[in-house]
Each structure stands twice: as C-alpha cells, then as structure tokens.
Design a protein around this motif. Structure first.
Motif, short mmCIF file in Angstrom:
data_model
loop_
_atom_site.label_atom_id
_atom_site.label_comp_id
_atom_site.label_asym_id
_atom_site.label_seq_id
_atom_site.Cartn_x
_atom_site.Cartn_y
_atom_site.Cartn_z
N SER A 292 -9.86 14.30 -7.33
CA SER A 292 -8.73 13.47 -7.76
C SER A 292 -7.67 14.31 -8.46
O SER A 292 -6.47 14.19 -8.18
N GLN B 34 2.16 8.60 -0.22
CA GLN B 34 0.97 7.76 -0.02
C GLN B 34 -0.23 8.62 0.34
O GLN B 34 -0.10 9.57 1.12
N TRP B 35 -1.36 8.27 -0.21
CA TRP B 35 -2.62 8.88 0.19
C TRP B 35 -3.47 7.77 0.80
O TRP B 35 -3.76 6.77 0.14
N LYS C 274 -11.17 6.17 -9.08
CA LYS C 274 -10.36 5.24 -9.88
C LYS C 274 -9.08 5.93 -10.33
O LYS C 274 -9.09 7.08 -10.74
N HIS C 275 -7.99 5.17 -10.23
CA HIS C 275 -6.69 5.67 -10.69
C HIS C 275 -5.75 4.47 -10.80
O HIS C 275 -5.83 3.54 -9.98
N GLU D 67 -2.80 3.95 -9.88
CA GLU D 67 -1.94 3.70 -8.72
C GLU D 67 -2.72 3.35 -7.46
O GLU D 67 -2.14 3.18 -6.40
N MET D 68 -4.03 3.25 -7.55
CA MET D 68 -4.83 2.96 -6.38
C MET D 68 -4.84 1.46 -6.08
O MET D 68 -5.01 0.64 -6.96
N ASP D 69 -4.68 1.12 -4.81
CA ASP D 69 -4.82 -0.26 -4.38
C ASP D 69 -6.31 -0.63 -4.37
O ASP D 69 -7.18 0.22 -4.31
N ARG D 70 -6.56 -1.92 -4.38
CA ARG D 70 -7.94 -2.38 -4.24
C ARG D 70 -8.41 -2.10 -2.82
O ARG D 70 -7.63 -2.21 -1.87
N ARG E 270 -8.48 2.53 1.59
CA ARG E 270 -7.86 2.65 0.28
C ARG E 270 -6.50 3.34 0.45
O ARG E 270 -6.38 4.30 1.22
N TRP F 129 -3.15 4.82 -1.89
CA TRP F 129 -2.52 5.14 -3.16
C TRP F 129 -1.03 5.35 -2.89
O TRP F 129 -0.64 6.25 -2.15
N ARG G 69 2.61 6.04 -4.61
CA ARG G 69 3.28 6.47 -5.85
C ARG G 69 4.58 5.71 -6.04
O ARG G 69 5.34 5.49 -5.11
#
Length: 257
Positions: A40, A50-51, A66-67, A69-72, A252, A254, A256
């Motif tokens: 991470s 985007q990741w 976990k972060h 900016e992470m989507d569920r 998943r 992410w 920004r």
C-alpha cells in the motif's frame, strides 16, 4: 501492475486483467498484513488517478487492504463452482438429468467404436498438438479459438511442461478407435480442480465428447479428494447443468480526489 494512460487520467491495473480468472496479491502465509502495508505504501507513492483490482477471490489478500480513498468491494464476475460430494457415480454432486445425459453420451460414443480415455500428463507437447488441432477445428467458423494466436500457443508450449513437472495440470484425451476426438486441459491444486480449456472434433458432436471429458475430470477430482470443481469465469449454461453454483469474485477501485 502497469499504468494505462488515458484522457481521464492514469489507471493502475494488474497484469493479467481480463485474461486471468483470479487475481490477487501473492504473499507468504502468516505475513499477509505486513505485505499489504508495504505494498500500500509503495503503490500510493505512484502517480495514478485510479487503482483497479478486479477478479479478486472472496478470501483474497487484496480485500484486506484499507485506505480512506478505497471504495467498498463490489461483485465483479461469476465463477460457477461444483461442490464435490459422494463417490465416482457422481450421484452426490451432479444432477440426475446430467448423469443420464452422460450415460447416453458414452453409449453413443461406444456405438462409433472402441472408446479410450487416457491421461496426457507426462507428454505435454503431444497433448498440446491434439488440443490445438481440436480447439482450432471447433472454432474455425467463429474466427479461430484462443489457441490460434501463435503467441498464446508459444506461451503454453513453454508453461505446460513446467506446470506438469509440478503436478498441477490434468490433461485428458478421448479417442474412438485410436482417433483422438476430444481433449481436456485442467488444473488441480490444494483440493480444488479447475476446468480450464477443451476442444473436440465437431464431426462427433452428437457423441458429446466435451461432456464425457468433463464427467471424467470430475470423477478423477473425486478420486483425488478435491473439495470443489471450479468451472472458472463465465456463466455458460452447460456449467449449471453439472450442478455448479455461482461464486462471485470481487472488485476494488481507489479513486484519488
């Protein structure tokens, strides 16, 4: 991972996306949390908008990240899986209708001549010759199958002997009167069998060589004490005929701000 540049910004994507059925962070068991933290920190230092991680198994290491900016995690793709139970009659896991169809297919094949099912493990190049021939014939009218690509063929020529040497592949050939009419390419690892790829001679479509081979592969997985027979990604109707049920991979993203 690799960066894909576009007008909406750069996306960080895993190598193998859209090609592989399952993707994840690979970590030595017992130190997954430490590995996730290191990854991470490194990943978030790279410039991307985007990741995206897709095709994650529900028990994957990547889902534990976990972060803020992470989507569920969201459902991504269905991989039908047959729970293995019972004995070699398949009565404990395969529906009665499919078992009847399998018996009829074997009877129809027997009427064409002497049938033989043989393992091609130990002869990877010979197996690939047959698989490529049958797969290409099967898909000739639809622009050619995936093995028609020389680069894909070369990849399998290099990788299959290594997988075979480690006991990971299950390769079966079906012949009638010494004529090979079907090929099955699968895997077995940690109590799970995977149905990867097959090919059959369209001239013998009425004898259902594909079904005979899958039935045989399931029987062999029972003999090897597999817990599951994984048909991999895709909701093709035939998979459910064997009694498989959907298991969804996760995605998943992410983004920004």
């Amino acid at each position: 991972l690799y960066l894909e540049h576009g007008t909406a910004g750069s996306k960080l994507l895993p190598v193998g996306i859209s090609l592989s059925d399952y993707l994840d962070i690979l970590a030595v068991p017992g130190i997954e949390a430490e590995v996730v933290g290191i990854i991470s920190e490194s990943i978030f230092s790279i410039g991307w908008a985007q990741w995206i991680l897709s095709d994650l198994p529900q028990d994957s290491v990547a889902l534990a990240m976990k972060h803020p900016e992470m989507d569920r995690p969201t459902a991504h793709a269905a991989c039908p899986v047959l729970a293995i139970a019972g004995d070699e009659t398949l009565a404990g896991c395969v529906p009665a209708r499919r078992r009847r169809q399998l018996r009829r297919a074997r009877q129809a094949a027997s009427r064409c001549g002497g049938i033989a099912l043989s393992s091609a493990c130990g002869s990877p190049q010979t197996f690939l010759d047959q698989l490529i021939r049958l797969h290409n014939v099967r898909w000739a009218e639809h622009g050619g199958g995936m093995l028609a690509n020389p680069a894909v063929e070369q990849f399998h020529r290099l990788s299959l002997p290594l997988l075979d040497a480690h006991g990971l592949v299950r390769c079966w050939l079906l012949a009638i009167d010494d004529r090979t009419i079907g090929a099955y390419y699968g895997f077995h690892h940690r109590g799970r069998a995977y149905a990867y790829l097959g090919g059959f001679d369209p001239a013998y479509a009425e004898e259902s060589p594909g079904a005979i081979l899958i039935g045989h592969a399931i029987v062999e997985s029972i003999r090897e004490d597999a817990r599951e027979f994984d048909f991999l990604r895709g909701q093709e109707a035939y998979k459910y005929g064997w009694g498989a049920a959907d298991r969804w991979t996760m995605r998943r993203v992410w983004t920004r701000s």
